[in-house]
Motif scaffolding. Structure first.
Motif, PDB file in Angstrom:
ATOM      1  N   HIS A  50       0.816  -0.916   0.067  1.00 47.05           N
ATOM      2  CA  HIS A  50       0.366   0.104   0.335  1.00 47.05           C
ATOM      3  C   HIS A  50       0.934   1.350  -0.053  1.00 47.05           C
ATOM      4  O   HIS A  50       1.806   1.411   0.732  1.00 47.05           O
ATOM      5  CB  HIS A  50      -1.003  -0.170   1.922  1.00 47.05           C
ATOM      6  CG  HIS A  50      -1.804  -1.246   1.430  1.00 47.05           C
ATOM      7  ND1 HIS A  50      -2.230  -2.289   2.464  1.00 47.05           N
ATOM      8  CD2 HIS A  50      -2.887  -1.523  -0.192  1.00 47.05           C
ATOM      9  CE1 HIS A  50      -3.323  -2.564   1.596  1.00 47.05           C
ATOM     10  NE2 HIS A  50      -3.401  -2.958   0.484  1.00 47.05           N
ATOM     11  N   GLU A  53       1.774   3.590   2.751  1.00 49.78           N
ATOM     12  CA  GLU A  53       1.585   2.518   4.750  1.00 49.78           C
ATOM     13  C   GLU A  53       3.639   2.725   4.159  1.00 49.78           C
ATOM     14  O   GLU A  53       4.652   1.644   3.985  1.00 49.78           O
ATOM     15  CB  GLU A  53       0.949   1.485   4.576  1.00 49.78           C
ATOM     16  CG  GLU A  53      -0.250   1.545   5.175  1.00 49.78           C
ATOM     17  CD  GLU A  53      -1.049   0.419   4.652  1.00 49.78           C
ATOM     18  OE1 GLU A  53      -0.208  -0.117   4.409  1.00 49.78           O
ATOM     19  OE2 GLU A  53      -2.477   0.642   4.065  1.00 49.78           O
ATOM     20  N   ARG A  94      -2.667   4.601  -1.109  1.00 49.98           N
ATOM     21  CA  ARG A  94      -2.755   2.895  -1.335  1.00 49.98           C
ATOM     22  C   ARG A  94      -2.307   2.722  -2.461  1.00 49.98           C
ATOM     23  O   ARG A  94      -2.004   1.579  -2.680  1.00 49.98           O
ATOM     24  CB  ARG A  94      -4.282   3.133  -0.434  1.00 49.98           C
ATOM     25  CG  ARG A  94      -4.780   0.939   0.160  1.00 49.98           C
ATOM     26  CD  ARG A  94      -5.821   0.714   0.392  1.00 49.98           C
ATOM     27  NE  ARG A  94      -6.305  -0.657   0.779  1.00 49.98           N
ATOM     28  CZ  ARG A  94      -5.970  -0.628   1.950  1.00 49.98           C
ATOM     29  NH1 ARG A  94      -5.879  -0.079   2.452  1.00 49.98           N
ATOM     30  NH2 ARG A  94      -5.743  -2.136   1.892  1.00 49.98           N
ATOM     31  N   HIS A 139       2.498  -3.801   6.530  1.00 52.44           N
ATOM     32  CA  HIS A 139       1.803  -2.526   6.492  1.00 52.44           C
ATOM     33  C   HIS A 139       1.963  -1.547   7.469  1.00 52.44           C
ATOM     34  O   HIS A 139       2.483  -2.075   9.057  1.00 52.44           O
ATOM     35  CB  HIS A 139       0.715  -3.361   6.543  1.00 52.44           C
ATOM     36  CG  HIS A 139       0.446  -3.999   4.958  1.00 52.44           C
ATOM     37  ND1 HIS A 139      -0.338  -3.573   4.359  1.00 52.44           N
ATOM     38  CD2 HIS A 139       1.157  -5.208   4.917  1.00 52.44           C
ATOM     39  CE1 HIS A 139      -0.251  -4.545   3.588  1.00 52.44           C
ATOM     40  NE2 HIS A 139       0.823  -5.480   3.614  1.00 52.44           N
ATOM     41  N   ASN A 140       0.556  -0.172   7.899  1.00 56.45           N
ATOM     42  CA  ASN A 140       0.733   0.096   8.745  1.00 56.45           C
ATOM     43  C   ASN A 140      -1.201   0.377   8.490  1.00 56.45           C
ATOM     44  O   ASN A 140      -1.168  -0.189   7.875  1.00 56.45           O
ATOM     45  CB  ASN A 140       0.637   1.721   8.634  1.00 56.45           C
ATOM     46  CG  ASN A 140       2.460   1.974   8.505  1.00 56.45           C
ATOM     47  OD1 ASN A 140       3.091   2.072   7.816  1.00 56.45           O
ATOM     48  ND2 ASN A 140       3.011   2.061   9.523  1.00 56.45           N
TER      49      ASN A 140
HETATM   50 ZN   LIG Z   1      -1.692  -2.688   3.688  1.00 57.37          ZN
END
Ligand SMILES: [Zn+2]
Length: 346
Positions: A50, A53, A94, A139-140
């Motif tokens: 993403h 992120e 994203r 990820h965040n």
């Molecule tokens: Zn993510």
């Protein structure tokens, strides 16, 4: 043809000074680095599935900087680093409007046919040839969540790899097409959720974890003791159908979520917990899908006197107050405690 895979056997050290937003200009698109270390097979790390992120990229470049000796990287284990959606990272989103979500198009996905699907297949095939020690996708998220790792198979090594990040571990099999689910076919595999973008603690936690993974000589094959882990199982995904307008706090949208909705993440919600205020006469406004994609909203939520409330005990994760994320992805997931199933792990 932006999404064809680039592969490089070296990383210019100047790249370690490049912010996520600058990677696309330098790399030109998704890139798989193969960096030689003292042990084989390689640890596989993916970042920027993403584009907005950025914690994973900031963590791995911090780790790599710490392994620079003279002009060279001296790694304790070989590393295959997949830098994903550089074009979205450049725009700090994203994914771009004309791209699918890069973490829904890995082999096993329910969709097909885009360049991104072909790209992930290429990455998988390449890593299957090379063999994989373990796989970590970083990820965040946007809501108030603890840091946690996710696994997609109940298997001792993946659970150990997850518990190394923290006590909270989530097991899910939906959505399909995520990196950690595909890579689980090649070795122990986790997704890390490192809190919100821009929080230093998230980057530091991921940095320590990735460095530790590079130093691991092996991953235990025995069960994770139940007292070392809080295992949750994602049983449903909750969406707001596109035809329903919503707002946070006050406002006059037909669905009004509390301003601090995401404070309920990873909390045990008793029956009757308020999820939203709704206009009188509104039918069930949420779309809730179980693991087999069956509509199960009525099982979990009910409207009483203009209040959308829970009707069974619930624990949500990934609740977010970010309307864009709610529209692009989902409102939240619903989970059940799952430690009883640790004994069944293979
Ligand atoms: Zn993510």
């Amino acid at each position: 043809m932006n999404e064809l895979l680039r592969e490089l056997d070296e990383m210019p050290l100047s790249l370690l000074e490049t912010e996520a937003q600058g990677l696309h200009a330098t790399l030109g698109g998704p890139t798989l680095f193969h960096l030689q270390g003292r042990r084989e097979p390689a640890l596989f790390i993916s970042v920027l599935m993403h584009g907005n992120e950025t914690g994973g990229w900031d963590a791995i470049r911090t780790v790599l900087r710490s392994f620079v000796q003279g002009e060279r990287l001296e790694l304790p284990r070989s590393l295959s680093l997949f830098v994903g959606n550089t074009a979205a990272a450049e725009q700090n989103v994203r994914h771009l409007p004309d791209q699918p979500d890069f973490n829904r198009v890995w082999p096993g996905s329910e969709t097909r046919g885009t360049e991104a699907h072909a790209l992930m297949r290429q990455v998988m095939d390449r890593m299957a040839d090379l063999e994989v020690f373990a796989s970590v996708d970083v990820h965040n998220n946007t809501g108030l969540n603890p840091h946690y790792a996710c696994v997609n198979v109940l298997e001792h090594q993946s659970l150990h790899l997850a518990a190394l990040f923290g006590r909270t571990v989530v097991y899910f099999v939906r959505p399909r097409g995520v990196a950690s689910m595909a890579m689980a076919a090649l070795g122990p595999s986790v997704t890390l959720e490192c809190g919100k973008v821009g929080q230093r603690h998230g980057v530091e936690h991921a940095t320590d974890y990735l460095r530790a993974c590079l130093h691991l000589s092996e991953i235990p094959n025995h069960p994770v003791p139940s007292h070392d882990i809080e295992l949750y199982h994602t049983v449903a995904v909750v969406r707001v159908p596109p035809e329903h307008e919503f707002s946070f706090g006050t406002g006059d949208a037909p669905i009004r979520f509390p301003r601090d909705l995401d404070a309920m993440n990873f909390r045990d919600l008793p029956v009757g917990t308020l999820i939203a205020d709704c206009n009188a006469g509104l039918p069930q406004p949420l779309d809730v899908r179980d693991e087999r994609d069956r509509q199960v909203a009525e099982r979990y939520f009910v409207i009483e006197e203009g209040r959308l409330i829970t009707q069974v005990p619930l624990m949500p994760s990934m609740l977010t107050c970010d309307p864009t994320v709610i529209r692009q992805d989902c409102l939240c997931y619903l989970m059940e405690r799952y430690n009883d199933h640790l004994a069944d792990a293979g």
